[in-house]
Design a protein around this motif. Structure first.
Motif, PDB file in Angstrom:
ATOM      1  N   VAL A 230      37.690  40.960  50.667  1.00 19.69           N
ATOM      2  CA  VAL A 230      38.057  40.134  49.515  1.00 19.69           C
ATOM      3  C   VAL A 230      37.192  40.482  48.312  1.00 19.69           C
ATOM      4  CG1 VAL A 230      38.230  37.771  48.638  1.00 19.69           C
ATOM      5  CG2 VAL A 230      38.891  38.275  51.006  1.00 19.69           C
ATOM      6  N   GLY A 231      35.898  40.695  48.560  1.00 19.09           N
ATOM      7  CA  GLY A 231      34.994  41.018  47.458  1.00 19.09           C
ATOM      8  C   GLY A 231      35.358  42.318  46.780  1.00 19.09           C
ATOM      9  N   TYR A 232      35.727  43.337  47.565  1.00 17.84           N
ATOM     10  CA  TYR A 232      36.104  44.604  46.946  1.00 17.84           C
ATOM     11  C   TYR A 232      37.400  44.462  46.164  1.00 17.84           C
ATOM     12  CZ  TYR A 232      37.561  49.343  46.165  1.00 17.84           C
ATOM     13  OH  TYR A 232      37.972  50.502  45.550  1.00 17.84           O
ATOM     14  N   ALA A 233      38.362  43.699  46.692  1.00 20.35           N
ATOM     15  CA  ALA A 233      39.632  43.502  45.975  1.00 20.35           C
ATOM     16  C   ALA A 233      39.384  42.858  44.609  1.00 20.35           C
ATOM     17  CB  ALA A 233      40.577  42.654  46.815  1.00 20.35           C
ATOM     18  N   ARG A 234      38.519  41.839  44.580  1.00 20.50           N
ATOM     19  CA  ARG A 234      38.204  41.179  43.308  1.00 20.50           C
ATOM     20  C   ARG A 234      37.443  42.116  42.372  1.00 20.50           C
ATOM     21  NH1 ARG A 234      38.758  35.651  43.071  1.00 20.50           N
ATOM     22  NH2 ARG A 234      39.383  34.624  45.009  1.00 20.50           N
ATOM     23  N   PHE A 235      36.507  42.856  42.934  1.00 18.77           N
ATOM     24  CA  PHE A 235      35.739  43.802  42.128  1.00 18.77           C
ATOM     25  C   PHE A 235      36.646  44.865  41.519  1.00 18.77           C
ATOM     26  CE2 PHE A 235      33.962  48.105  42.263  1.00 18.77           C
ATOM     27  CZ  PHE A 235      32.982  48.011  41.291  1.00 18.77           C
ATOM     28  N   ALA A 236      37.579  45.402  42.324  1.00 16.62           N
ATOM     29  CA  ALA A 236      38.461  46.455  41.837  1.00 16.62           C
ATOM     30  C   ALA A 236      39.360  45.950  40.717  1.00 16.62           C
ATOM     31  CB  ALA A 236      39.303  47.006  42.993  1.00 16.62           C
ATOM     32  N   ARG A 237      39.876  44.715  40.859  1.00 23.29           N
ATOM     33  CA  ARG A 237      40.729  44.164  39.807  1.00 23.29           C
ATOM     34  C   ARG A 237      39.948  43.972  38.507  1.00 23.29           C
ATOM     35  NH1 ARG A 237      42.991  40.794  43.911  1.00 23.29           N
ATOM     36  NH2 ARG A 237      41.627  39.092  43.251  1.00 23.29           N
ATOM     37  N   LYS A 238      38.710  43.482  38.614  1.00 25.71           N
ATOM     38  CA  LYS A 238      37.896  43.249  37.414  1.00 25.71           C
ATOM     39  C   LYS A 238      37.461  44.561  36.783  1.00 25.71           C
ATOM     40  CE  LYS A 238      33.839  40.674  35.824  1.00 25.71           C
ATOM     41  NZ  LYS A 238      32.721  39.782  36.224  1.00 25.71           N
ATOM     42  N   ARG A 239      37.069  45.516  37.599  1.00 23.75           N
ATOM     43  CA  ARG A 239      36.600  46.812  37.083  1.00 23.75           C
ATOM     44  C   ARG A 239      37.744  47.584  36.415  1.00 23.75           C
ATOM     45  NH1 ARG A 239      32.501  50.360  38.974  1.00 23.75           N
ATOM     46  NH2 ARG A 239      32.315  52.042  37.430  1.00 23.75           N
ATOM     47  N   ALA A 240      38.966  47.403  36.921  1.00 21.44           N
ATOM     48  CA  ALA A 240      40.110  48.127  36.366  1.00 21.44           C
ATOM     49  C   ALA A 240      40.406  47.723  34.925  1.00 21.44           C
ATOM     50  CB  ALA A 240      41.343  47.890  37.233  1.00 21.44           C
ATOM     51  N   ARG A 241      39.938  46.554  34.506  1.00 21.57           N
ATOM     52  CA  ARG A 241      40.188  46.100  33.135  1.00 21.57           C
ATOM     53  C   ARG A 241      39.325  46.822  32.111  1.00 21.57           C
ATOM     54  NH1 ARG A 241      39.688  39.771  34.906  1.00 21.57           N
ATOM     55  NH2 ARG A 241      41.612  39.657  36.163  1.00 21.57           N
ATOM     56  N   THR A 242      38.219  47.385  32.557  1.00 28.45           N
ATOM     57  CA  THR A 242      37.282  48.015  31.627  1.00 28.45           C
ATOM     58  C   THR A 242      37.109  49.514  31.858  1.00 28.45           C
ATOM     59  OG1 THR A 242      35.427  47.400  33.089  1.00 28.45           O
ATOM     60  CG2 THR A 242      36.002  45.865  31.317  1.00 28.45           C
ATOM     61  N   ASP A 243      37.342  49.989  33.075  1.00 28.97           N
ATOM     62  CA  ASP A 243      37.130  51.397  33.400  1.00 28.97           C
ATOM     63  C   ASP A 243      38.411  52.029  33.926  1.00 28.97           C
ATOM     64  OD1 ASP A 243      34.481  51.136  32.691  1.00 28.97           O
ATOM     65  OD2 ASP A 243      33.807  50.750  34.741  1.00 28.97           O
ATOM     66  N   HIS A 244      38.453  53.355  33.854  1.00 28.84           N
ATOM     67  CA  HIS A 244      39.576  54.069  34.436  1.00 28.84           C
ATOM     68  C   HIS A 244      39.513  53.981  35.957  1.00 28.84           C
ATOM     69  CE1 HIS A 244      41.261  55.699  30.851  1.00 28.84           C
ATOM     70  NE2 HIS A 244      40.173  56.381  30.508  1.00 28.84           N
ATOM     71  N   CYS A 245      40.654  53.721  36.576  1.00 34.53           N
ATOM     72  CA  CYS A 245      40.793  53.784  38.020  1.00 34.53           C
ATOM     73  C   CYS A 245      42.233  54.193  38.311  1.00 34.53           C
ATOM     74  CB  CYS A 245      40.449  52.453  38.687  1.00 34.53           C
ATOM     75  SG  CYS A 245      41.636  51.140  38.380  1.00 34.53           S
ATOM     76  N   LEU A 246      42.541  54.456  39.565  1.00 30.91           N
ATOM     77  CA  LEU A 246      43.891  54.893  39.901  1.00 30.91           C
ATOM     78  C   LEU A 246      44.936  53.873  39.461  1.00 30.91           C
ATOM     79  CD1 LEU A 246      43.373  56.437  43.458  1.00 30.91           C
ATOM     80  CD2 LEU A 246      43.717  57.642  41.304  1.00 30.91           C
ATOM     81  N   ALA A 247      44.655  52.580  39.673  1.00 28.14           N
ATOM     82  CA  ALA A 247      45.631  51.536  39.339  1.00 28.14           C
ATOM     83  C   ALA A 247      45.887  51.481  37.838  1.00 28.14           C
ATOM     84  CB  ALA A 247      45.144  50.188  39.853  1.00 28.14           C
ATOM     85  N   SER A 248      44.819  51.494  37.030  1.00 28.79           N
ATOM     86  CA  SER A 248      44.989  51.359  35.583  1.00 28.79           C
ATOM     87  C   SER A 248      45.646  52.592  34.971  1.00 28.79           C
ATOM     88  CB  SER A 248      43.633  51.099  34.923  1.00 28.79           C
ATOM     89  OG  SER A 248      42.744  52.190  35.145  1.00 28.79           O
ATOM     90  N   VAL A 249      45.267  53.773  35.447  1.00 29.26           N
ATOM     91  CA  VAL A 249      45.849  55.000  34.904  1.00 29.26           C
ATOM     92  C   VAL A 249      47.313  55.135  35.303  1.00 29.26           C
ATOM     93  CG1 VAL A 249      45.742  57.523  34.964  1.00 29.26           C
ATOM     94  CG2 VAL A 249      43.643  56.195  34.774  1.00 29.26           C
ATOM     95  N   LEU A 250      47.626  54.811  36.556  1.00 30.79           N
ATOM     96  CA  LEU A 250      49.011  54.897  36.997  1.00 30.79           C
ATOM     97  C   LEU A 250      49.900  53.898  36.258  1.00 30.79           C
ATOM     98  CD1 LEU A 250      48.659  55.455  40.848  1.00 30.79           C
ATOM     99  CD2 LEU A 250      49.487  57.081  39.142  1.00 30.79           C
TER     100      LEU A 250
END
Length: 242
Positions: free
Chosen positions: A20-40
């Motif tokens: 759960v912690g990683y899922a929340r971290f990934a969603r928050k980090r995607a708003r400010t940094d490039h990641c697979l989800a945000s770029v796709l």
């Protein structure tokens, strides 16, 4: 309860905290940094905008069908795995004897503890099944939206076209997120396998899974290539000769 029981409870809590912690971290980090989800997501918007300008959209529907088939494979696999775990639950004593006879098996594990671990695995794959089938349904919605998309020469404004493209891309994006959640369930379920041999191995395995997920989503070579191509595409659009 023995100290080993407390260790097992702590290990199970560690699994869900990391998941759960990683899922929340990934969603928050995607708003400010490039990641697979945000770029796709950017690529999906571009895809839908380009789709509305094409007369022939057979390739677009084929791509959606291909994405849906990938999800369907994992959803079908989840059903088979769930059936296997239900069968194991019916003969837990024989399974316990087989596992404890393996090299490096956890000799302090009781049949009840083995049963609880299998129940945990069963719950994870049930979650994966529901998540993946929801992704399948969302890809089905995308197929309908592609079929209902206005023709390339339809008499509608550019703002309406862009709004339709972005809305369709958003649904594809949500389907991709559901697919990603199902994949994570598979990853964390594999981390449980060392638990049948040693609780500390399981704790380390969960941490390794989090590390693998983080590296692939935020620091992979694939991500760097996607960002580089996206930057190049945007530069060509801004170029006077583009």
């Amino acid at each position: 309860m023995t100290p080993h029981d407390y260790l097992n409870i702590g290990a199970a809590v560690w699994l869900f905290v990391c998941w759960v912690g990683y899922a929340r971290f990934a969603r928050k980090r995607a708003r400010t940094d490039h990641c697979l989800a945000s770029v796709l997501h950017v690529y999906r918007k571009t895809w839908m905008i380009e789709m509305l300008s094409r007369q022939n959209r057979i390739a677009d529907t084929a791509l959606i069908a291909s994405l849906e088939r990938n999800v369907s494979f994992l959803a079908s696999t989840s059903i088979l795995i769930i059936a296997g775990f239900v069968t194991i639950m019916a003969s837990i004593d024989k399974v316990y004897i087989t596992i404890t006879a393996l090299p490096f098996a956890n000799e302090s594990m009781s049949p009840r503890q083995l049963q609880l671990k299998i129940v945990l695995l069963l719950m994870i794959y049930v979650y994966a099944f529901f998540t993946l089938t929801w992704a399948m349904r969302q890809y089905g919605f995308c197929s309908i939206l592609l079929g209902a998309a206005p023709a390339h020469d339809a008499d509608i404004g550019e703002a309406e076209r862009r709004r339709y493209a972005i809305s369709t891309a958003k649904i594809i994006d949500q389907a991709g997120h559901s697919y990603n959640y199902g994949l994570r369930a598979y990853y964390f379920s594999l981390a449980i396998l060392p638990w049948f041999f040693n609780t500390w191995f399981f704790i380390v395995a969960v941490g390794v899974v989090v590390g693998v997920l983080y590296r692939r989503e935020f620091h992979s070579t694939t991500l760097r290539a996607l960002v580089r191509d996206l930057t190049a595409t945007e530069a060509m659009k801004k170029s006077p000769n583009g």
